[in-house]
Design a protein around this motif. Sequence first.
Motif, PDB file in Angstrom:
ATOM      1  N   ARG A   1      -4.565  -7.820  25.313  1.00 38.21           N
ATOM      2  CA  ARG A   1      -5.655  -6.847  25.147  1.00 38.21           C
ATOM      3  C   ARG A   1      -5.267  -5.775  24.123  1.00 38.21           C
ATOM      4  O   ARG A   1      -6.093  -5.360  23.311  1.00 38.21           O
ATOM      5  N   ALA A   2      -4.006  -5.349  24.164  1.00 43.24           N
ATOM      6  CA  ALA A   2      -3.547  -4.341  23.194  1.00 43.24           C
ATOM      7  C   ALA A   2      -3.589  -4.891  21.771  1.00 43.24           C
ATOM      8  O   ALA A   2      -3.959  -4.178  20.836  1.00 43.24           O
ATOM      9  N   LEU A   3      -3.229  -6.161  21.616  1.00 41.84           N
ATOM     10  CA  LEU A   3      -3.308  -6.778  20.288  1.00 41.84           C
ATOM     11  C   LEU A   3      -4.750  -6.821  19.795  1.00 41.84           C
ATOM     12  O   LEU A   3      -5.027  -6.537  18.619  1.00 41.84           O
ATOM     13  N   GLN A   4      -5.675  -7.169  20.663  1.00 42.75           N
ATOM     14  CA  GLN A   4      -7.091  -7.226  20.270  1.00 42.75           C
ATOM     15  C   GLN A   4      -7.637  -5.835  19.963  1.00 42.75           C
ATOM     16  O   GLN A   4      -8.420  -5.661  19.019  1.00 42.75           O
ATOM     17  N   ALA A   5      -7.216  -4.831  20.744  1.00 40.81           N
ATOM     18  CA  ALA A   5      -7.656  -3.452  20.485  1.00 40.81           C
ATOM     19  C   ALA A   5      -7.090  -2.954  19.155  1.00 40.81           C
ATOM     20  O   ALA A   5      -7.770  -2.240  18.411  1.00 40.81           O
ATOM     21  N   ARG A   6      -5.862  -3.359  18.838  1.00 35.35           N
ATOM     22  CA  ARG A   6      -5.272  -3.005  17.544  1.00 35.35           C
ATOM     23  C   ARG A   6      -6.142  -3.561  16.416  1.00 35.35           C
ATOM     24  O   ARG A   6      -6.386  -2.895  15.411  1.00 35.35           O
ATOM     25  N   ASN A   7      -6.634  -4.793  16.591  1.00 32.60           N
ATOM     26  CA  ASN A   7      -7.510  -5.382  15.576  1.00 32.60           C
ATOM     27  C   ASN A   7      -8.752  -4.531  15.356  1.00 32.60           C
ATOM     28  O   ASN A   7      -9.276  -4.462  14.240  1.00 32.60           O
TER      29      ASN A   7
ATOM     30  N   ALA B   1       0.816  -1.213   0.000  1.00 34.11           N
ATOM     31  CA  ALA B   1       0.000   0.000   0.000  1.00 34.11           C
ATOM     32  C   ALA B   1       0.848   1.260   0.000  1.00 34.11           C
ATOM     33  O   ALA B   1       0.340   2.351  -0.261  1.00 34.11           O
ATOM     34  N   GLY B   2       2.139   1.115   0.312  1.00 31.06           N
ATOM     35  CA  GLY B   2       3.042   2.262   0.311  1.00 31.06           C
ATOM     36  C   GLY B   2       2.578   3.359   1.247  1.00 31.06           C
ATOM     37  O   GLY B   2       2.160   3.110   2.374  1.00 31.06           O
ATOM     38  N   ALA B   3       2.609   4.589   0.763  1.00 29.32           N
ATOM     39  CA  ALA B   3       2.252   5.750   1.581  1.00 29.32           C
ATOM     40  C   ALA B   3       0.766   5.801   1.912  1.00 29.32           C
ATOM     41  O   ALA B   3       0.348   6.564   2.780  1.00 29.32           O
ATOM     42  N   ASP B   4      -0.051   4.994   1.243  1.00 24.68           N
ATOM     43  CA  ASP B   4      -1.491   4.969   1.518  1.00 24.68           C
ATOM     44  C   ASP B   4      -1.859   4.060   2.684  1.00 24.68           C
ATOM     45  O   ASP B   4      -3.023   3.985   3.058  1.00 24.68           O
ATOM     46  N   ALA B   5      -0.891   3.373   3.243  1.00 23.54           N
ATOM     47  CA  ALA B   5      -1.162   2.402   4.320  1.00 23.54           C
ATOM     48  C   ALA B   5      -1.497   3.102   5.630  1.00 23.54           C
ATOM     49  O   ALA B   5      -0.952   4.158   5.954  1.00 23.54           O
ATOM     50  N   ASP B   6      -2.406   2.501   6.366  1.00 25.02           N
ATOM     51  CA  ASP B   6      -2.648   2.818   7.767  1.00 25.02           C
ATOM     52  C   ASP B   6      -2.187   1.593   8.530  1.00 25.02           C
ATOM     53  O   ASP B   6      -2.768   0.517   8.376  1.00 25.02           O
ATOM     54  N   VAL B   7      -1.140   1.727   9.330  1.00 20.01           N
ATOM     55  CA  VAL B   7      -0.583   0.597  10.073  1.00 20.01           C
ATOM     56  C   VAL B   7      -0.880   0.809  11.549  1.00 20.01           C
ATOM     57  O   VAL B   7      -0.457   1.811  12.141  1.00 20.01           O
ATOM     58  N   PHE B   8      -1.611  -0.138  12.120  1.00 18.32           N
ATOM     59  CA  PHE B   8      -2.018  -0.044  13.521  1.00 18.32           C
ATOM     60  C   PHE B   8      -1.195  -1.011  14.355  1.00 18.32           C
ATOM     61  O   PHE B   8      -1.154  -2.195  14.070  1.00 18.32           O
ATOM     62  N   LEU B   9      -0.544  -0.482  15.378  1.00 15.97           N
ATOM     63  CA  LEU B   9       0.312  -1.276  16.242  1.00 15.97           C
ATOM     64  C   LEU B   9      -0.285  -1.348  17.648  1.00 15.97           C
ATOM     65  O   LEU B   9      -0.928  -0.398  18.092  1.00 15.97           O
ATOM     66  N   PRO B  10      -0.051  -2.448  18.346  1.00 15.89           N
ATOM     67  CA  PRO B  10      -0.557  -2.547  19.720  1.00 15.89           C
ATOM     68  C   PRO B  10       0.272  -1.726  20.702  1.00 15.89           C
ATOM     69  O   PRO B  10      -0.207  -1.336  21.754  1.00 15.89           O
ATOM     70  N   TRP B  11       1.541  -1.471  20.375  1.00 14.46           N
ATOM     71  CA  TRP B  11       2.433  -0.614  21.173  1.00 14.46           C
ATOM     72  C   TRP B  11       3.536  -0.130  20.245  1.00 14.46           C
ATOM     73  O   TRP B  11       3.796  -0.709  19.184  1.00 14.46           O
ATOM     74  N   ALA B  12       4.191   0.947  20.627  1.00 10.94           N
ATOM     75  CA  ALA B  12       5.114   1.656  19.732  1.00 10.94           C
ATOM     76  C   ALA B  12       6.281   0.806  19.243  1.00 10.94           C
ATOM     77  O   ALA B  12       6.744   0.988  18.122  1.00 10.94           O
TER      78      ALA B  12
END
Length: 130
Positions: free
Chosen positions: A53-59, A3-14
Amino acid sequence: MGAGADADVFLPWATFENAIPVLGDRHDQPSSGAFEIAREHHPNWDALSRGGRALQARNTHQILGPTLDQPSGFAICWTSNRSLDGHEANTGGTGQALRLCAAYNVRVFNLARPEHLARIRDDLDLAAGD
């Protein structure tokens, strides 16, 4: 990466998988609202660790977007049990995403289903001009 620059990447922690470069928008932790929604849809929330829980919230963000009000147009996954709604056993984190898809009417393509795999392959071939 595709997706390149169009990506939204969600992480559970930094620091989660921080060796992998992110070309688009990087979201370093789930919002409090994502934790609330994740708790509502997880069958055993109390048994999860803080990281779990952070992994599930990231989902939650992966399906509902950065502000939790822009559901994905569709989700592509692979589960050994070919689940479409995440209510079967052994679907893990993908099961949580599938439960969210079911709750928010997001179409699911599970590549373990031959008809879904064929549809995605056909769509990719069309997009590539083949």
